[in-house]
Design an enzyme around this catalytic site. Structure first.
Site, PDB file in Angstrom:
ATOM      1  CG  HIS A  48      -1.983  -0.976   1.235  1.00 23.38           C
ATOM      2  ND1 HIS A  48      -3.125  -0.826   1.984  1.00 23.38           N
ATOM      3  CD2 HIS A  48      -2.126  -2.153   0.575  1.00 23.38           C
ATOM      4  CE1 HIS A  48      -3.932  -1.853   1.796  1.00 23.38           C
ATOM      5  NE2 HIS A  48      -3.333  -2.687   0.945  1.00 23.38           N
ATOM      6  CD  GLU A  50      -2.112   4.220   3.072  1.00 23.19           C
ATOM      7  OE1 GLU A  50      -1.807   3.562   2.049  1.00 23.19           O
ATOM      8  OE2 GLU A  50      -3.269   4.246   3.519  1.00 23.19           O
ATOM      9  CB  CYS A  78      -6.715  -0.274   5.141  1.00 24.74           C
ATOM     10  SG  CYS A  78      -5.007  -0.865   5.050  1.00 24.74           S
ATOM     11  CB  CYS A  81      -2.186   1.790   6.134  1.00 24.48           C
ATOM     12  SG  CYS A  81      -1.778   0.944   4.586  1.00 24.48           S
TER      13      CYS A  81
END
Length: 143
Positions: A48, A50, A78, A81
């Site tokens: 991801h 992040e 999410c 993260c």
């Protein structure tokens, strides 16, 4: 946030969901790292924006702790993260679009501000939210 949006657009050619992120140094100006989703490109479910931005910022600083730093991301983090944000000790999280289906920084869950955890970053939401949401909506409509 505009730079994070540029990163989000960079995810499109690889077929990844257009989410972009960057980490600012404690001075609030210096960019330590930039990233976009790379799950499809790398076959890595943890890639991801992040997570990648935090990894790169930690490498740039030579330490896993990122006190004083700010993560800027186009979509609300999410659970995975949000957990990484707490663990990395960033001071603040700035995000654009809310994620009502999987967000963990205020919408569906609020993991980053859970008082049971050892660190709670400040959360600033809604920065260029319409632009961030439009990019995601256009991507999913095209699919």
């Amino acid at each position: 946030m505009r730079r994070a949006l540029d990163q989000a657009r960079a995810a499109l050619p690889g077929g990844d969901v257009p989410v972009g992120a960057l980490v600012l140094a404690p001075d609030g100006v210096t960019v330590l790292s930039v990233a976009h989703n790379e799950r499809e490109a790398t076959g890595d479910p943890t890639a991801h924006a992040e997570i990648l931005a935090l990894r790169r910022a930690a490498a740039a600083r030579g330490e896993w702790r990122l006190p004083g730093c700010t993560l800027v991301v186009t979509l609300e983090p999410c659970v995975m993260c949000a957990g990484a944000l707490v663990q990395s000790r960033v001071d603040r999280v700035v995000y654009g679009a809310r994620d009502e289906k999987a967000g963990a920084a205020g919408s569906l869950w609020d993991l980053v501000r859970d008082r049971r955890l050892n660190h709670r970053p400040e959360v600033i939401e809604g920065v260029l939210a319409d632009d961030c949401a439009r990019l995601l909506t256009d991507f999913f409509r095209a699919r």
